[in-house]
Design an enzyme around this catalytic site. Sequence first.
Site, PDB file in Angstrom:
ATOM      1  N   HIS A 288       0.800  -1.213   0.000  1.00  0.00           N
ATOM      2  CA  HIS A 288       0.000   0.000   0.000  1.00  0.00           C
ATOM      3  C   HIS A 288       0.836   1.266   0.000  1.00  0.00           C
ATOM      4  CE1 HIS A 288       0.961  -0.447   4.262  1.00  0.00           C
ATOM      5  NE2 HIS A 288       0.649   0.825   4.442  1.00  0.00           N
TER       6      HIS A 288
ATOM      7  N   ASP B 149       0.156   5.093   1.811  1.00  0.00           N
ATOM      8  CA  ASP B 149      -0.707   5.506   2.910  1.00  0.00           C
ATOM      9  C   ASP B 149      -1.793   6.496   2.499  1.00  0.00           C
ATOM     10  OD1 ASP B 149       0.568   3.919   4.845  1.00  0.00           O
ATOM     11  OD2 ASP B 149       2.203   5.364   4.943  1.00  0.00           O
TER      12      ASP B 149
ATOM     13  N   HIS C   7       4.635   0.129   0.337  1.00  0.00           N
ATOM     14  CA  HIS C   7       5.306  -0.605   1.408  1.00  0.00           C
ATOM     15  C   HIS C   7       4.401  -1.706   1.951  1.00  0.00           C
ATOM     16  CE1 HIS C   7       3.367   2.876   3.316  1.00  0.00           C
ATOM     17  NE2 HIS C   7       3.250   2.155   4.426  1.00  0.00           N
TER      18      HIS C   7
ATOM     19  N   ARG D 170       5.552   7.171  14.405  1.00  0.00           N
ATOM     20  CA  ARG D 170       5.329   7.462  12.999  1.00  0.00           C
ATOM     21  C   ARG D 170       5.005   8.944  12.808  1.00  0.00           C
ATOM     22  NH1 ARG D 170       2.608   5.658   8.046  1.00  0.00           N
ATOM     23  NH2 ARG D 170       2.185   7.732   7.272  1.00  0.00           N
TER      24      ARG D 170
HETATM   25  C1  OGA Z   1       2.799   2.787   8.135  1.00  0.00           C
HETATM   26  C2  OGA Z   1       2.912   1.339   8.006  1.00  0.00           C
HETATM   27  C3  OGA Z   1       4.843   0.135   8.538  1.00  0.00           C
HETATM   28  C4  OGA Z   1       5.495  -0.579   9.695  1.00  0.00           C
HETATM   29  O1  OGA Z   1       3.343   3.349   9.092  1.00  0.00           O
HETATM   30  O2  OGA Z   1       2.178   3.406   7.279  1.00  0.00           O
HETATM   31  O3  OGA Z   1       2.404   0.759   7.072  1.00  0.00           O
HETATM   32  O4  OGA Z   1       6.619  -1.068   9.478  1.00  0.00           O
HETATM   33  N1  OGA Z   1       3.676   0.737   8.919  1.00  0.00           N
HETATM   34  O5  OGA Z   1       4.933  -0.658  10.785  1.00  0.00           O
HETATM   35 MN    MN Z   2       1.527   2.225   5.717  1.00  0.00          MN
END
Ligand code: OGA
Ligand code: MN
Length: 287
Positions: A112, A114, A262, A278
């Site tokens: 995906h 985000d 990702h 994040r």
């Molecule tokens: C995000 C996600 C990735 C992770 O933060 O958007 O997909 O490694 N997480 O936790």
């Molecule tokens: Mn993500």
Amino acid sequence: MDNLETSSAPYKTFRLRKVAGALGAEIMGVDLSQPIDEALKAELRRAFLENLVLVLRGQRMTERQQIDFTSVFGTVEQHPLYRSAMIEGYPDILVLEHKKGQFFNGRNDVWHTDLTFRETPPMLGLLYCRAAEEGSGDTLFSNMHAAYDALSPGLKRFVEPMQAVHSAEFLRARNNQGSYNVPIAEIPEPVVHPVIRTHPETGRKALFVNGAFATNFVGWTREESAPLLKQLVEMANAHQRIYRHRWRPDDVVLWDQRATQHYVAIDYGPDVHRRMHRTTASGDRPF
Ligand code: OGA
Ligand code: MN
């Protein structure tokens, strides 16, 4: 090889080492607990555009420093789910955590980009690893410029004028399943984005569909869309387009949402503690 990078001008403010053929570079010799001057900022931005994923290891940042570092690349915005887990006083930081003994939280084991159900999805995501068990819960990044380049001329021409509908219903379904996340009642109206987008800063084209939010092509039913959509999403799976990050505490990883997808490998059991702080920077409307 999909994507033979042409070598770029050297950097003066840090050392840089590519971490995969298709995308990703580690920056060495930068301490994010120290002020970031203009020369360093300019080179960080260039390295970000050239490599799409940047890795900085062994960082000791405060919450404030993480937000300031993110703002080198763009305007920091709150993640819409920040209320589900946040740090007192820092609503710009979303905590993604799998606690020991707790069942999986918001799973991200799908390719995906985000928040593409928004008219203006973010330009950057950044994770600061606070806890991890090396070798589990790796995050994979795939180069969507390379995925576009790998399409045949015929398929490129076919998908070029197409648009896809992006909806947050995946997020609602995911969050309403477990006990960890804040359940989502209302979701925004779906939006339409081009299937091939142009990077607003480099002008390069990228494949822009994803497995989480794109539900169908405009003018096509979901059933009709499913096979081609799946095929395009799975362009992200090619090994030669991927960098797989193996997390260690104190790693900082940031990625260009306009040119990558990702995926998080959920290959860990209930006893692993994985915690990410994040941050997000806002982007433009894809075109
Ligand atoms: C995000 C996600 C990735 C992770 O933060 O958007 O997909 O490694 N997480 O936790
Ligand atoms: Mn993500």
